[in-house]
Design an enzyme around this catalytic site. Structure first.
Site, PDB file in Angstrom:
ATOM      1  N   GLU A 184       0.384  -1.416  -0.450  1.00 28.40           N
ATOM      2  CA  GLU A 184       0.046   0.333   0.057  1.00 28.40           C
ATOM      3  C   GLU A 184       0.311   1.297  -0.327  1.00 28.40           C
ATOM      4  OE1 GLU A 184      -1.321   1.303   4.672  1.00 28.40           O
ATOM      5  OE2 GLU A 184      -2.360  -0.667   3.384  1.00 28.40           O
ATOM      6  N   HIS A 185       1.757   0.844   0.250  1.00 31.05           N
ATOM      7  CA  HIS A 185       3.442   1.926  -0.078  1.00 31.05           C
ATOM      8  C   HIS A 185       3.253   2.618  -1.519  1.00 31.05           C
ATOM      9  CE1 HIS A 185       3.961   0.720   4.302  1.00 31.05           C
ATOM     10  NE2 HIS A 185       2.606   1.584   4.607  1.00 31.05           N
ATOM     11  N   GLN A 205       2.066  -6.624   5.250  1.00 30.16           N
ATOM     12  CA  GLN A 205       2.035  -7.689   5.733  1.00 30.16           C
ATOM     13  C   GLN A 205       2.066  -8.133   7.466  1.00 30.16           C
ATOM     14  OE1 GLN A 205       5.924  -9.627   3.788  1.00 30.16           O
ATOM     15  NE2 GLN A 205       5.351 -11.794   5.569  1.00 30.16           N
TER      16      GLN A 205
END
Length: 222
Positions: A114-115, A154
């Protein structure tokens, strides 16, 4: 035409069974648009990104890319954001009287960081101690895939899978271990292609019994 579902209610239905810290960050209006509307909007924005990069969108190889990317995002990569895709975990009576550990190992895991919005690729290993019920094996895979198919980190993914299994199986005796390669590490920044990331969550007896944890790790080859 039927009214669209109330977005606040839809958002609450997504990860409401998880604690706030474990929910994927979503706006209250996350489901106000239909999938077709999302695809149309993403196509337009991705076309603009490609245009800013200087790509020739009249080229035969590129002109269909914005639509392809938009459909991939909504229908494939991020289908786990839609609560309509949450798998139904059907339980069966444990008439075999099986009470030892059940392990499903090497479940293919494909997610997205998501980064940086690049892939996370790896394997998930899950286990539980059956009590009064057992579950169809493919449902364990589907739970993993449902939470993986969204923008993720994660650590949160590991705990989301564990909490979903605890609720679905009506037991805290659940173990989840994920080992994955992150393309945000491999293809940018430090460009390290040899490292991998391992996360684990142990519930109930798996957290309390060191021998049980060791047996789980041995069975998955760790």
């Amino acid at each position: 035409m039927a009214d669209k579902p109330d977005p606040t209610a839809a958002e609450a239905a997504a990860d409401a069974h998880l604690t706030p810290a474990l929910r994927t960050p979503l706006r209250s209006d996350a489901f106000a648009l239909s999938n077709d509307e999302k695809i149309d909007g993403i196509e337009e924005h991705f076309r603009h990104i490609m245009d800013l990069l200087g790509l020739d969108l009249t080229d035969d190889s590129l002109k269909g890319t914005p639509r392809r990317v938009a459909k991939m995002y909504v229908n494939e990569w991020f289908r786990g954001l839609d609560p309509e895709n949450r798998p139904e975990v059907r339980l069966f009576d444990n008439r075999y009287d099986y009470h030892r550990m059940l392990v499903e190992r090497d479940i293919t895991l494909f997610s997205c960081c998501e980064h940086h919005f690049v892939p996370i690729i790896g394997k998930a290993h899950v286990a539980y101690l059956p009590a009064g019920n057992v579950v169809g094996l493919s449902k364990l895979n589907r739970v993993v895939q449902y939470y993986a198919r969204r923008p993720q980190v994660q650590e949160r993914l590991t705990r989301q899978i564990a909490e979903e299994l605890k609720q679905a199986l009506h037991t805290d005796d659940v173990a989840v271990l994920i080992e994955a390669d992150h393309l945000c590490v491999m293809s940018r920044g430090v460009n390290d292609t040899s490292s991998s990331t391992i996360t684990a969550e142990y519930g109930g007896a798996f957290g309390e019994d060191e021998k049980l944890r060791s047996e789980f790790l041995r069975l998955i080859g760790k």
